[in-house]
Design an enzyme around this catalytic site. Structure first.
Site, PDB file in Angstrom:
ATOM      1  N   VAL A   1       0.833  -1.199   0.000  1.00 26.49           N
ATOM      2  CA  VAL A   1       0.000   0.000   0.000  1.00 26.49           C
ATOM      3  C   VAL A   1       0.873   1.257   0.000  1.00 26.49           C
ATOM      4  O   VAL A   1       0.565   2.233  -0.696  1.00 26.49           O
ATOM      5  CB  VAL A   1      -0.985  -0.003   1.185  1.00 26.49           C
ATOM      6  N   CYS A   2       1.959   1.237   0.734  1.00 29.18           N
ATOM      7  CA  CYS A   2       2.849   2.410   0.772  1.00 29.18           C
ATOM      8  C   CYS A   2       3.480   2.656  -0.597  1.00 29.18           C
ATOM      9  O   CYS A   2       3.606   3.799  -1.034  1.00 29.18           O
ATOM     10  CB  CYS A   2       3.932   2.232   1.833  1.00 29.18           C
ATOM     11  N   THR A   3       3.858   1.582  -1.271  1.00 25.67           N
ATOM     12  CA  THR A   3       4.415   1.718  -2.616  1.00 25.67           C
ATOM     13  C   THR A   3       3.359   2.283  -3.561  1.00 25.67           C
ATOM     14  O   THR A   3       3.647   3.200  -4.347  1.00 25.67           O
ATOM     15  CB  THR A   3       4.942   0.367  -3.119  1.00 25.67           C
TER      16      THR A   3
END
Length: 158
Positions: free
Chosen positions: A46-48
């Protein structure tokens, strides 16, 4: 947690841009707004996706004079590799001391994994005077901000 209308807490931390160097938020280049995008951890799905979404929208932020900064508790060297692998055109701030997430009130834990003190997924827009004009934060690490809303907030703060 800081809120809309508050002065943005100042900080000094390593900034990963072309190189790694010290960065003091109140001394940032440019006189436009800043978008502070806090994320729990580099190299996670999700951060990527979130950082790549900001990269995809970077021209819209540039058009209104806004500067995007990703902020996590990852090391500068980890963030340098994350930035390179994702070809991110904006700086990443390393908050290994967890002072920034504490100052902004966006600390969360993954207690089930025994991992404490990471950045909650949150976005703040700070105008040129240092005032927070937009805030979004989620206790759900899988949630992502409304990118259109963030772009509009940056344009409104310009």
């Amino acid at each position: 947690m800081v809120d809309v209308g508050d002065d943005a807490p100042d900080f000094t931390a390593p900034l990963v841009s072309d190189d790694i160097g010290p960065f003091t938020f109140s001394e940032r280049d440019g006189d436009g707004p800043a978008v502070l995008a806090f994320f729990p951890g580099a190299f996670t799905s999700v951060c990527t996706a979130e950082m790549n979404a900001f990269q995809s929208d970077l021209a819209a932020f540039d058009d209104v004079g806004a500067t995007v900064y990703g902020i996590s508790v990852d090391t500068p060297f980890g963030l340098q590799e994350f930035k390179a692998q994702n070809d991110l055109g904006f700086g990443l701030v390393s908050d290994t001391n967890k002072e920034i997430i504490d100052a902004y009130g966006v600390t969360m834990d993954f207690a089930d994994f025994g991992y404490y003190g990471v950045a909650k997924r949150a976005v703040f827009v700070v105008d040129a005077d240092g005032e927070i004009t937009y805030k979004w934060a989620s206790d759900d690490p899988g949630a992502e901000p409304d990118y259109e809303e963030v772009k509009q907030a940056a344009a409104d703060a310009a």
